[in-house]
Design a protein around this motif. Structure first.
Motif, PDB file in Angstrom:
ATOM      1  N   THR A   1      -2.505  -2.035   3.813  1.00  0.00           N
ATOM      2  CA  THR A   1      -1.526  -1.037   3.389  1.00  0.00           C
ATOM      3  C   THR A   1      -1.941  -0.399   2.064  1.00  0.00           C
ATOM      4  OG1 THR A   1      -0.138  -2.693   2.274  1.00  0.00           O
ATOM      5  CG2 THR A   1       0.357  -2.203   4.584  1.00  0.00           C
ATOM      6  N   SER A   2      -3.193  -0.576   1.674  1.00  0.00           N
ATOM      7  CA  SER A   2      -3.701   0.124   0.494  1.00  0.00           C
ATOM      8  C   SER A   2      -3.806   1.611   0.806  1.00  0.00           C
ATOM      9  CB  SER A   2      -5.084  -0.408   0.104  1.00  0.00           C
ATOM     10  OG  SER A   2      -5.015  -1.750  -0.312  1.00  0.00           O
ATOM     11  N   PRO A   3      -3.519   2.485  -0.153  1.00  0.00           N
ATOM     12  CA  PRO A   3      -3.600   3.929   0.096  1.00  0.00           C
ATOM     13  C   PRO A   3      -4.950   4.391   0.637  1.00  0.00           C
ATOM     14  CG  PRO A   3      -2.425   3.528  -1.941  1.00  0.00           C
ATOM     15  CD  PRO A   3      -2.937   2.193  -1.483  1.00  0.00           C
ATOM     16  N   ILE A   4      -6.033   3.696   0.273  1.00  0.00           N
ATOM     17  CA  ILE A   4      -7.361   4.078   0.749  1.00  0.00           C
ATOM     18  C   ILE A   4      -7.415   4.108   2.276  1.00  0.00           C
ATOM     19  CG2 ILE A   4      -8.244   1.702   0.746  1.00  0.00           C
ATOM     20  CD1 ILE A   4     -10.349   4.640  -0.360  1.00  0.00           C
ATOM     21  N   CYS A   5      -6.548   3.320   2.926  1.00  0.00           N
ATOM     22  CA  CYS A   5      -6.560   3.225   4.387  1.00  0.00           C
ATOM     23  C   CYS A   5      -6.213   4.546   5.061  1.00  0.00           C
ATOM     24  CB  CYS A   5      -5.591   2.141   4.853  1.00  0.00           C
ATOM     25  SG  CYS A   5      -6.019   0.478   4.286  1.00  0.00           S
ATOM     26  N   GLN A   6      -5.583   5.464   4.327  1.00  0.00           N
ATOM     27  CA  GLN A   6      -5.197   6.739   4.927  1.00  0.00           C
ATOM     28  C   GLN A   6      -6.227   7.842   4.715  1.00  0.00           C
ATOM     29  OE1 GLN A   6      -1.149   7.906   4.247  1.00  0.00           O
ATOM     30  NE2 GLN A   6      -0.327   5.972   4.997  1.00  0.00           N
ATOM     31  N   VAL A   7      -7.293   7.538   3.985  1.00  0.00           N
ATOM     32  CA  VAL A   7      -8.312   8.569   3.758  1.00  0.00           C
ATOM     33  C   VAL A   7      -9.721   8.097   4.093  1.00  0.00           C
ATOM     34  CG1 VAL A   7      -6.981   9.827   2.023  1.00  0.00           C
ATOM     35  CG2 VAL A   7      -8.471   7.943   1.302  1.00  0.00           C
ATOM     36  N   ALA A   8      -9.885   6.822   4.440  1.00  0.00           N
ATOM     37  CA  ALA A   8     -11.211   6.279   4.745  1.00  0.00           C
ATOM     38  C   ALA A   8     -11.133   5.412   5.997  1.00  0.00           C
ATOM     39  CB  ALA A   8     -11.726   5.454   3.565  1.00  0.00           C
ATOM     40  N   PHE A   9     -12.289   5.137   6.590  1.00  0.00           N
ATOM     41  CA  PHE A   9     -12.370   4.179   7.688  1.00  0.00           C
ATOM     42  C   PHE A   9     -12.387   2.781   7.071  1.00  0.00           C
ATOM     43  CE2 PHE A   9     -14.539   8.035   9.149  1.00  0.00           C
ATOM     44  CZ  PHE A   9     -13.855   8.286  10.328  1.00  0.00           C
ATOM     45  N   VAL A  10     -11.415   1.961   7.420  1.00  0.00           N
ATOM     46  CA  VAL A  10     -11.254   0.682   6.733  1.00  0.00           C
ATOM     47  C   VAL A  10     -11.699  -0.485   7.604  1.00  0.00           C
ATOM     48  CG1 VAL A  10      -9.567  -0.917   5.752  1.00  0.00           C
ATOM     49  CG2 VAL A  10      -9.449   1.510   5.208  1.00  0.00           C
ATOM     50  N   ILE A  11     -12.460  -1.398   6.989  1.00  0.00           N
ATOM     51  CA  ILE A  11     -12.848  -2.658   7.612  1.00  0.00           C
ATOM     52  C   ILE A  11     -11.984  -3.742   6.990  1.00  0.00           C
ATOM     53  CG2 ILE A  11     -14.727  -4.286   8.034  1.00  0.00           C
ATOM     54  CD1 ILE A  11     -15.711  -0.946   6.759  1.00  0.00           C
ATOM     55  N   GLU A  12     -11.299  -4.509   7.806  1.00  0.00           N
ATOM     56  CA  GLU A  12     -10.409  -5.530   7.269  1.00  0.00           C
ATOM     57  C   GLU A  12     -11.205  -6.709   6.719  1.00  0.00           C
ATOM     58  OE1 GLU A  12      -6.519  -8.265   8.447  1.00  0.00           O
ATOM     59  OE2 GLU A  12      -7.601  -7.155  10.015  1.00  0.00           O
ATOM     60  N   ALA A  13     -10.907  -7.071   5.482  1.00  0.00           N
ATOM     61  CA  ALA A  13     -11.533  -8.225   4.845  1.00  0.00           C
ATOM     62  C   ALA A  13     -10.660  -9.448   5.090  1.00  0.00           C
ATOM     63  CB  ALA A  13     -11.693  -7.979   3.350  1.00  0.00           C
ATOM     64  N   THR A  14     -11.184 -10.429   5.798  1.00  0.00           N
ATOM     65  CA  THR A  14     -10.417 -11.646   6.065  1.00  0.00           C
ATOM     66  C   THR A  14     -10.895 -12.816   5.216  1.00  0.00           C
ATOM     67  OG1 THR A  14     -11.874 -12.386   7.858  1.00  0.00           O
ATOM     68  CG2 THR A  14     -10.069 -10.884   8.441  1.00  0.00           C
ATOM     69  N   LYS A  15     -11.963 -12.609   4.449  1.00  0.00           N
ATOM     70  CA  LYS A  15     -12.515 -13.670   3.606  1.00  0.00           C
ATOM     71  C   LYS A  15     -12.451 -13.250   2.136  1.00  0.00           C
ATOM     72  CE  LYS A  15     -14.014 -15.689   7.414  1.00  0.00           C
ATOM     73  NZ  LYS A  15     -13.352 -16.885   7.960  1.00  0.00           N
ATOM     74  N   PRO A  16     -12.190 -14.181   1.237  1.00  0.00           N
ATOM     75  CA  PRO A  16     -12.251 -13.856  -0.195  1.00  0.00           C
ATOM     76  C   PRO A  16     -13.701 -13.669  -0.631  1.00  0.00           C
ATOM     77  CG  PRO A  16     -11.883 -16.198   0.100  1.00  0.00           C
ATOM     78  CD  PRO A  16     -11.814 -15.586   1.472  1.00  0.00           C
ATOM     79  N   TRP A  17     -13.890 -13.034  -1.783  1.00  0.00           N
ATOM     80  CA  TRP A  17     -15.249 -12.808  -2.281  1.00  0.00           C
ATOM     81  C   TRP A  17     -15.989 -14.123  -2.497  1.00  0.00           C
ATOM     82  CZ3 TRP A  17     -16.278  -8.165  -1.161  1.00  0.00           C
ATOM     83  CH2 TRP A  17     -15.419  -7.104  -1.429  1.00  0.00           C
ATOM     84  N   SER A  18     -15.255 -15.188  -2.769  1.00  0.00           N
ATOM     85  CA  SER A  18     -15.884 -16.487  -3.024  1.00  0.00           C
ATOM     86  C   SER A  18     -16.443 -17.126  -1.756  1.00  0.00           C
ATOM     87  CB  SER A  18     -14.868 -17.445  -3.662  1.00  0.00           C
ATOM     88  OG  SER A  18     -13.720 -17.585  -2.832  1.00  0.00           O
ATOM     89  N   ASP A  19     -16.050 -16.614  -0.593  1.00  0.00           N
ATOM     90  CA  ASP A  19     -16.525 -17.133   0.691  1.00  0.00           C
ATOM     91  C   ASP A  19     -17.695 -16.269   1.158  1.00  0.00           C
ATOM     92  OD1 ASP A  19     -16.960 -17.832   3.354  1.00  0.00           O
ATOM     93  OD2 ASP A  19     -14.839 -18.137   3.778  1.00  0.00           O
TER      94      ASP A  19
END
Length: 315
Positions: A36-54
């Protein structure tokens, strides 16, 4: 003109920045944990299911990178900068030749870890770092993190006692509390670490998240010279944001933080004429683009306003 596919990491609310890339011939993908980040309405979004530490987050990005022939990767948060450095090694180990717009990991870690930054500045530029003095008011803030939401002020012995556990934990740093004018300097360093240009901005109004709401470009050769020297000595690459305070009483300048990435108000510097997007395209993709440094518009004011975004939830 065929659109050039690029990948943002954690762009979140950077809608205006994304639109600037779109206007310059890019197709933007973004790796986001919040759909639901605003970027989702102007870019093609890939869902991140892992934290950066993983480290498995890289396995999520790889198929998208290959399938869409991604030409550039650009991080937008501090943790994402470190992740981008790791992603560079991950891709190269698989025979790919990624173009990732960020500083080397050792440099990125100095900027991300405020204790490392304090130590580096104390060694290289001690006179312009606001080292804490127990006899003077100070601030304490998290060793990691961005913005100014979690800063505590230590004015007296009572405050010192109140926050002593935080101070001694190793997870917080101390800086001298300085009253003055805050400046951000948006810089760009080419892939070899050479300074290209910078735009000083006075921070007039800061929002609750710590990001600038109102800012104005101000030509200041002193700030630009310091930023060039510090940036080239540190080995910064790509878009960078440096944060300063000009002390009221003494006129002394202090550099208290460096973000090794696009800062939140960087769009003002681009709009003023420091076209870092085309500079990136020139330096990383070979785009024909001539640039004359220090020709950006002075006294250009940015005033931000809220915009609503709506997302239909299931149910």
């Amino acid at each position: 003109m065929e659109k050039i596919p690029i990948l943002f990491l954690a762009a979140g609310r950077r809608v205006q920045m994304t639109q600037m890339f779109l206007e310059r011939g890019f197709e933007v993908f973004s790796y986001e944990s919040d759909l639901t980040s605003p970027i989702c309405q102007v870019a093609f979004v890939i869902e991140a299911t892992k934290p950066w530490s993983d480290s498995h987050f890289m396995d999520e990005i790889l198929p998208v990178y290959k399938a869409n022939n991604i030409q550039l990767v650009i991080p937008f948060q501090d943790e994402a900068v470190i992740a981008a450095c790791k992603l560079d090694r991950y891709f190269k180990n698989r025979g790919l030749e990624p173009k990732i717009v960020c500083s080397p990991i050792a440099v990125a870690e100095i900027c991300y870890d405020k204790l490392f930054f304090e130590q580096w500045m104390g060694d290289k530029f001690p006179t312009i770092y606001p080292s804490a003095n127990i006899l003077r008011p100070m601030i304490i803030k998290p060793r990691y993190g961005a913005g100014s939401r979690t800063i505590f002020h230590v004015e007296n012995e009572f405050d010192l006692e109140k926050y002593k556990l935080l101070i001694s934990s190793g997870k917080w740093i101390k800086q001298r509390k300085i009253k003055g004018i805050e400046y951000s300097v948006d810089c760009y360093f080419d892939p070899d670490g050479n300074y290209i240009d910078s735009v000083p901005r006075r921070r007039i109004l800061i929002g609750s998240s710590g990001e600038v709401v109102k800012s104005i470009t101000e030509r200041n050769e002193w700030l630009q010279a310091i930023s060039k020297e510090v940036g080239e000595r540190l080995g910064l690459i790509g878009p960078v944001n440096m944060q300063y305070i000009l002390e009221y009483n003494t006129g002394e300048i202090y550099l208290f933080e460096i973000n090794a990435r696009f800062g939140g108000g960087y769009t003002l510097s681009i709009h003023a004429g420091m076209d870092v997007i085309n500079l990136i395209a020139r330096d990383y993709l070979g785009r024909d683009f001539e640039y004359e440094p220090d020709t950006w518009r002075n006294n250009l004011l940015l005033q931000r306003a809220y915009k609503d975004y709506y997302f239909q939830r299931p149910g």
